[in-house]
Structure formats: C-alpha cells, structure tokens
Design a protein around this motif. Structure first.
Motif, PDB file in Angstrom:
ATOM      1  N   PHE A 183       5.773  15.203  -1.035  1.00  0.00           N
ATOM      2  CA  PHE A 183       5.962  14.151  -2.049  1.00  0.00           C
ATOM      3  C   PHE A 183       5.184  14.421  -3.338  1.00  0.00           C
ATOM      4  CE2 PHE A 183       5.315   9.972  -3.981  1.00  0.00           C
ATOM      5  CZ  PHE A 183       6.564   9.396  -3.863  1.00  0.00           C
ATOM      6  N   ARG A 205       0.818  -1.214   0.000  1.00  0.00           N
ATOM      7  CA  ARG A 205       0.000   0.000   0.000  1.00  0.00           C
ATOM      8  C   ARG A 205       0.849   1.260   0.000  1.00  0.00           C
ATOM      9  NH1 ARG A 205      -3.961  -1.280   4.718  1.00  0.00           N
ATOM     10  NH2 ARG A 205      -1.910  -1.757   5.543  1.00  0.00           N
ATOM     11  N   PHE A 206       2.132   1.153   0.428  1.00  0.00           N
ATOM     12  CA  PHE A 206       3.034   2.298   0.267  1.00  0.00           C
ATOM     13  C   PHE A 206       3.059   2.724  -1.197  1.00  0.00           C
ATOM     14  CE2 PHE A 206       5.182   0.977   4.275  1.00  0.00           C
ATOM     15  CZ  PHE A 206       5.177   2.205   4.905  1.00  0.00           C
ATOM     16  N   MET A 261       6.625  15.019  -7.095  1.00  0.00           N
ATOM     17  CA  MET A 261       6.275  14.152  -8.225  1.00  0.00           C
ATOM     18  C   MET A 261       5.730  14.982  -9.389  1.00  0.00           C
ATOM     19  SD  MET A 261       7.119  11.109  -7.599  1.00  0.00           S
ATOM     20  CE  MET A 261       8.430  11.410  -6.423  1.00  0.00           C
ATOM     21  N   GLU A 296       0.776   2.073  -3.457  1.00  0.00           N
ATOM     22  CA  GLU A 296      -0.537   2.582  -3.885  1.00  0.00           C
ATOM     23  C   GLU A 296      -0.686   4.045  -3.476  1.00  0.00           C
ATOM     24  OE1 GLU A 296      -3.570  -0.080  -2.416  1.00  0.00           O
ATOM     25  OE2 GLU A 296      -3.189  -1.434  -4.096  1.00  0.00           O
ATOM     26  N   VAL A 297      -0.256   4.354  -2.248  1.00  0.00           N
ATOM     27  CA  VAL A 297      -0.320   5.745  -1.803  1.00  0.00           C
ATOM     28  C   VAL A 297       0.522   6.618  -2.726  1.00  0.00           C
ATOM     29  CG1 VAL A 297       0.405   7.312   0.023  1.00  0.00           C
ATOM     30  CG2 VAL A 297      -0.865   5.264   0.604  1.00  0.00           C
ATOM     31  N   ALA A 298       1.712   6.145  -3.045  1.00  0.00           N
ATOM     32  CA  ALA A 298       2.603   6.933  -3.911  1.00  0.00           C
ATOM     33  C   ALA A 298       1.962   7.165  -5.280  1.00  0.00           C
ATOM     34  CB  ALA A 298       3.944   6.218  -4.060  1.00  0.00           C
ATOM     35  N   ARG A 299       1.281   6.146  -5.792  1.00  0.00           N
ATOM     36  CA  ARG A 299       0.610   6.323  -7.094  1.00  0.00           C
ATOM     37  C   ARG A 299      -0.434   7.435  -7.003  1.00  0.00           C
ATOM     38  NH1 ARG A 299      -0.472   1.933 -10.316  1.00  0.00           N
ATOM     39  NH2 ARG A 299      -1.116   3.493 -11.815  1.00  0.00           N
ATOM     40  N   THR A 300      -1.257   7.392  -5.946  1.00  0.00           N
ATOM     41  CA  THR A 300      -2.297   8.425  -5.851  1.00  0.00           C
ATOM     42  C   THR A 300      -1.677   9.797  -5.606  1.00  0.00           C
ATOM     43  OG1 THR A 300      -2.608   8.170  -3.476  1.00  0.00           O
ATOM     44  CG2 THR A 300      -3.976   6.802  -4.881  1.00  0.00           C
ATOM     45  N   LEU A 301      -0.417   9.829  -5.167  1.00  0.00           N
ATOM     46  CA  LEU A 301       0.244  11.118  -4.979  1.00  0.00           C
ATOM     47  C   LEU A 301       0.936  11.577  -6.256  1.00  0.00           C
ATOM     48  CD1 LEU A 301       1.698  10.576  -1.407  1.00  0.00           C
ATOM     49  CD2 LEU A 301      -0.179  12.078  -2.056  1.00  0.00           C
ATOM     50  N   ARG A 324      -1.762  17.012  -2.250  1.00  0.00           N
ATOM     51  CA  ARG A 324      -1.911  16.609  -3.646  1.00  0.00           C
ATOM     52  C   ARG A 324      -2.971  17.461  -4.338  1.00  0.00           C
ATOM     53  NH1 ARG A 324      -1.459  14.603  -8.573  1.00  0.00           N
ATOM     54  NH2 ARG A 324      -2.619  12.757  -9.133  1.00  0.00           N
ATOM     55  N   LEU A 326      -6.590   2.413  -8.684  1.00  0.00           N
ATOM     56  CA  LEU A 326      -5.596   1.390  -8.376  1.00  0.00           C
ATOM     57  C   LEU A 326      -6.054   0.020  -8.843  1.00  0.00           C
ATOM     58  CD1 LEU A 326      -4.806   2.678  -4.809  1.00  0.00           C
ATOM     59  CD2 LEU A 326      -3.245   2.702  -6.754  1.00  0.00           C
ATOM     60  N   ALA A 376       2.905   9.566  -8.497  1.00  0.00           N
ATOM     61  CA  ALA A 376       4.104   8.876  -8.977  1.00  0.00           C
ATOM     62  C   ALA A 376       3.699   7.767  -9.954  1.00  0.00           C
ATOM     63  CB  ALA A 376       4.877   8.284  -7.804  1.00  0.00           C
TER      64      ALA A 376
END
Ligand SMILES: Nc1ncnc2c1ncn2[C@@H]1O[C@H](COP(=O)(O)OP(=O)(O)OP(=O)(O)O)[C@@H](O)[C@H]1O
Ligand SMILES: [Mg+2]
Lengths: 288, 348
Positions: free
Chosen positions: B99, A185-186, B103, A188-193, B151, B53, A195
């Motif tokens: 972050f 999930r780290f 990005m 997944e969080v990064a994706r929604t942020l 974000r 996701l 990345a």
C-alpha cells in the motif's frame, strides 16, 4: 485387592463420542430442516404471486376457472419491444439511476455529518430525516409541486428532486448503520502509509463502505425505478415511465397479457442488479 | 532509515480536559522507548501526535531536530501499528503491504516485489495471496508490522501492538521485533501497559501518568532507582519503607542501609525491589519479622513479612521474592536483608 490404573499413552486415548440420544438427534435434525423449510416457504411466498404473471404474459386466452391458459401467445412479450415501451423503459432507467446517484451521495454526506454531531443532536436530526417516510406521498408531492413550479425547475429535475428526497431517509439510514461500526483508524493507518486525506476517501473509505454504498444505491434505484405518483403528479405526463404504462394498462379492461408482460419488465432489471451486486460481494470486493 | 524523535513541551487538551501536560521526551536514533502507563494516561494521544494525526495544543514534535509539528501525517514518514491489525479487508495480504509503495507512486509489480521482501522478513511470504480474513490474529499483526515497515518509516510507532495476542504468540512477536531491530535498526516508540513487555523490548522506559512523564530512564535504572513511589508502583515494585537518613545511612525497621552519600538528612522512603530482598536466618539478620503471606507463582514465591519495629518506628510490611518454594509457613519468624550493599531512597 488393589486396582492399579495404568496411564494410557496419549496417542491411544480412545475418542469419546457421546452416544446421541434419540431425542437429541431429532432436535438437531429439526435444527437442520427448519431453515430449509422456512427458506422454501419464503421463496414460495415471493414466487407464487409471480406464477400467474408469468402465465398471463404468454397467454392467448385464459378464462376464469381454468387452471391454465386455454391458448398461448408471445404477442405481449413482443410488444415490450415497441418504441413506446422501450422509451418508457429508458425513462425509468434514467430516473432510477439518477435517484441512485443523487440519493446515495447525499445520504452518505448526511450520515457523515450526523456522525460528527453530538449524540443527542444526531439522534434528533436522524429522526427528522426519517419523517418524509411518515408523510403521505400525496401531501409531500403536492407541497413540493407548488414550490418547484414556482421556481421553474425543469420537469425531469423536479421529479428527480422529489424522489431523491423520498429516497434520502433510506440511504442515510444505510450509511448511518455502516458508520456506527466503522473504524476510523483504518484511515489513520492509511494516512501514515502516505495516503493524503483525499486519497484516503477513495482508497479506503469508499472501499470499506462498498457494501453500504451498494445497498443504499440499490434502494434508491428502486425508488426511482418504480415510482408512479411523483412522476404522474409532477411530471404531468411530459414523460412516460414503465410504472405509468403499467398503471394505465392495469386500469383498462382486458389486456391482462400486456399488464403481465410490463410487470415482468419492471421486475427483471432490479433482480439483475441485485444478482450483480451479490456476485460483486461474493468475489470478496465487499466484505460484510 | 532511522531518525531521532523529540517531543518538546507538548501539551494537549480535548475540550477542557488536559490529556497531555508539557511532555518533553527524546527518542534517540535506532533506540526503542517504551511509553508505560495506565489506561487513559494519554499514551495513544502522544503517539497520534507523533504520527501527525493530531496537532498538539502546544509544543513541538521534532524529527532529527527538524520541527515537523505542521507536517501532515502522510508526509511525516512514520509507521503506525495499532492493537488491532486493521488490515484493509478489500486488499490481499501482499497488496496491504504494498500500500505505502503504491501511494508513493510505485508500479503495481514493483510495489508487490518490495512487499514480498517485507513479508519474507515477518516469515509470511507464503501467505501473500490470502485475504486478511484468512489469517490468524498473530499472522495479521505480523502483516500489519510488515505493512508499516514497508513504508520505510523514520520512526516506528507501536500502540499496544501485542496486547491482544496470547502469551506464546507474544513471545514470538518479541523475537520478531528483535530481528527487525537488528536488521533495520528503526527508531521505535512502543506504547504498552505491560511493564514486562516494556522491559523486554525497550532500551528506556518513560512512565506516563495523568498526561505527565514521571520518569524516563534505562530499563534497569527505572526498576531499581524509581524517581517516586508512583513510578515504583507502576514498575511493579512492592516495597516502600519509611525511615530517616542520617549521614548517608537509612534507618528503618529494615535496619541500617547505606544510600548515596549526597542524600540529605531527614525522612525518606527506601524502595528496595522485592527481587533485591532476601530471607535469611532469624539470628544473623539486621531485620526480623513475621511471615504473613506466602504466594507461589511458578518458579518464584512472593513472601510478605511484617517487620518487627522499634517503638519509635513505623510498622513496615515488605514483600520478598524467593526462588523456588521457601520452607516457611505463615506466622514463622524470618530475617530479611538487602542483597548488595546500597539502597535507593526518595527523600520526602
Ligand atoms: N478524541 C477524543 N476526544 C476527547 N477525549 C479523548 C479523545 N481521545 C482520547 N481522549 C481522552 O484522553 C485521555 C487519554 O486517552 P488515550 O487514548 O491517549 O489514553 P491511553 O493511555 O492510550 O489509554 P489506553 O491504554 O486505554 O489505550 C482519556 O481520558 C480519553 O478519554
Ligand atoms: Mg491507547
């Protein structure tokens, strides 16, 4: 007569310190001393064999029953700087680093693939990956030699391939252990942020797996750095590494000084590497 | 910065297991919808689909009416907060919050400056330089919230964000979320299995069970007018009184209770919440019964009563929530009545 218990203002409640009995004190004393004693014993266990090596490396003459060398000399240490030995050091370094890079990368990929497999299959394949450890190195090397010779693989590459296979179980295991407790999930969080998948691998996955990368890399480096059998059998003397020099020096009579100096040259780089990795970890870049 | 979110006939299956079935749900701009459901009902799966996701097996996700089903998570502009804070352990607090900006290509200095504003918002500006391990659980979760908000998401997705915090901290987080709603007006989907949390924080509640939405309605309405016994139970309603409707009146052991005039005649379940019932003197009440249990819970007491039933009626137990401690004991006879005049029924 009646006793009246007055409420005690809470700020004045006396602290109740349990009076430690003598026996409990001695137990807790042991608790404190035991790790120190064990640690010291372990350190001795590791360092004691090093003492004669250190002494021999600076000895001139040392006859058997004497507890210390009769005379001293820096000749052996100086000879480490000879072109032949420096060259061998470079070969060993090259081998260690190449194996570290190759086996760490492949080990990570293998562990990730294993992680995706269904559990029973993953167990079986994981077990198969460990089998190179059980095969006697001679058999492994002889088998590989035939194959690699017939495929006309250049010597250094052939040695590298065999050593990478040897190191792969260690690195794969390191990554498998790390992945077992890895929280996806780290990512997944990064994706929604914001990345991307590729960026997540660099900014999150590699950062979080840094301890595993360091450990796997260190083990793989050791496999390449300290190899003897593979380099001799497959390399066929085309390039000489530190362990080969050490081997021939140790098997010839006399020259204990050089053998000792070479041993030190073998030990020092991994120790420096380890210290560096430990510092890197202590700075908070790696969290356990 | 906020947008509306719509699920349009979204279904999802993991292998043969159908986890979400034909979910249609609209979350209006700047509103907060709580997804309430038991463990395994598919709440997190729906949230992951909203975040991009997980691609749904069928159906569409729309943001401001635009189909985003095929848009990757990193381009979807949603913020996600899980039950665990999941702060990146190798980054300081301020860099965690920075972050998203990093990005997006922002410079380190500018990203950090922005991050500090969000840390300010969650009252953790003084902790900017710490590493995540040096914070308490509640502080970590506030940083996670700040990181998601930084974000500038069009939709904020919260997956049981407060359920691992103790009660006091949870109240603080509710306050904080209130502040955030006032200041930033984000659109929020809040997943929770705590109906009180859903009621405190959300405008509307969508009840999810076995991958289906049973009802989606404003908080008060879903409590007092549940669409089915299942919804009633999930929202903590304890009473289901079987009776018969005749000419807009429900007849049961609880007496005659007026219901909506267009209710068809026939058997129907009356579902008065325990808070909507009251104990009265035995003489004057239309319904009477025997106290079977008295369970105090702080400022309130839950009294269970078995109603006296006529020969042609079902035996009925009801629960009544009373303020304070009633002067009753087990076996006493008491009257039970409905506060207000109209009852809510679901025809059988
Ligand atoms: N990756 C997956 N593969 C297979 N099945 C899954 C996967 N993720 C979830 N499921 C199944 O889907 C169902 C719904 O899971 P989900 O996580 O959405 O539930 P939830 O409502 O969030 O529950 P909880 O309150 O426990 O978090 C469960 O039965 C779960 O076993
Ligand atoms: Mg969940």
């Amino acid at each position: 007569m009646t006793t009246v218990t007055k409420p005690v203002p809470s700020s004045r409640v006396p602290e109740r310190r349990p009076q430690p009995s003598a026996r409990r004190a001695s137990v807790s004393g042991w608790r404190r001393i035991l790790p120190v004693v064990l640690g010291a014993a372990l350190l001795l266990w590791i360092l004691l064999p090093l003492a004669p090596v250190l002494l021999w490396s600076v000895a001139g003459q040392w006859r058997a029953p004497a507890p210390l060398p009769g005379s001293w000399s820096s000749q052996a240490l100086e000879s480490l700087l000879s072109p032949e030995i420096l060259q061998a050091g470079l070969w060993s370094l090259a081998l260690g680093m190449s194996v570290a890079v190759a086996a760490t990368t492949l080990g990570a990929l293998a562990a990730f693939s294993l992680h995706r497999l269904p559990r029973t299959l993953s167990r079986i394949v994981g077990f198969l990956l460990l089998t190179p450890l059980a095969i006697p190195p001679f058999a492994l090397v002889m088998g590989a030699n035939v194959l690699l010779l017939s495929a006309r693989v250049p010597t250094f590459a052939a040695v590298l391939i065999v050593l990478t296979v040897t190191a792969l179980p260690y690195t794969t295991y390191m990554f498998s252990v790390a992945l077992a407790s890895y929280d996806w999930r780290f990512e997944e969080v990064a994706r929604t942020l914001g990345a991307s998948r590729v960026r997540v691998i660099r900014t999150v996955r590699m950062a979080l797996l840094a301890p595993a990368i360091a450990r796997a890399g260190f083990l793989a480096f050791l496999v390449g750095w300290s190899d003897y059998i593979t380099t001799v059998l497959i390399g066929g003397g085309q390039f000489r590494t530190l362990p080969m020099l050490l081997g021939s020096s140790a098997s010839s009579t006399g020259g204990e000084q050089l053998t000792a100096a070479l041993s030190l040259a073998m030990i020092l780089p991994p120790v420096i590497l380890l210290a560096f990795l430990a510092r890197w970890g202590a700075r908070g870049r790696i969290s356990p | 910065m906020s947008s509306s979110l719509t699920f349009d006939a979204v279904s999802h299956r993991f292998g043969a297991e159908e986890v979400l079935r034909d979910i249609t749900l609209c979350v209006p701009e700047s509103s907060c919808v709580a997804l309430l459901g038991a463990s395994g009902s598919g709440k997190s799966t729906l949230l992951r689909i909203a975040a991009g996701l997980l691609p749904p097996s069928a159906g569409q996700v729309r943001i401001d009416g635009e189909d985003v089903t095929a848009v990757e998570a990193e381009k979807r502009e949603t913020g996600l907060v899980f039950q665990r804070p999941l702060l990146f352990p190798h980054l300081s607090v301020v860099d965690n919050v920075a972050f998203a900006s990093r990005m997006a290509g922002g410079s380190k200095a500018e990203s950090r400056r922005q991050a500090r504003e969000y840390l300010e918002l969650v009252q953790l500006a003084d902790y900017a330089q710490r590493m995540p391990g040096q914070l308490s659980g509640g502080q970590e979760q506030r940083v996670a919230l700040a990181r998601a908000l930084a974000r500038r998401p069009r939709i904020l997705l919260l997956d049981e964000p407060f359920s691992s915090l103790d009660l006091g901290l949870r109240e603080d987080m509710y306050e904080l979320l209130e502040t955030i709603r006032e200041q930033l007006r984000p659109t929020i989907v809040l997943v929770t299995h705590d109906r009180r949390e859903a009621s405190v924080l959300a405008d509307t509640i969508a009840v999810l069970e076995h991958g289906e939405i049973l009802q989606h309605a404003p908080v008060a309405q879903i409590h007092h007018q549940p669409a089915s016994p299942a919804v009633n139970r999930i929202l903590g309603g304890l009473n289901e009184v079987l009776g018969v409707i005749r000419a807009g009146v429900h007849h049961s052991a609880l007496g005659r209770i007026t219901v909506a005039p267009d209710t068809p005649d026939g058997p129907a379940l009356l579902m008065p919440r325990q808070e909507s019932l009251q104990l009265t003197g035995a003489g004057e009440a239309p319904a009477r019964g025997t106290v079977t249990q008295i369970r105090p819970s702080g400022a309130h007491t839950l009294v269970r009563v078995t109603l006296d039933a006529a020969a042609d009626q079902e035996r009925v137990d009801v629960a009544v929530e009373v303020t304070g401690t009633p002067r009753l004991s087990r076996g006493d006879t008491t009257g039970v009545g409905l506060r207000g005049t109209a009852g809510w029924v679901v025809p059988l």
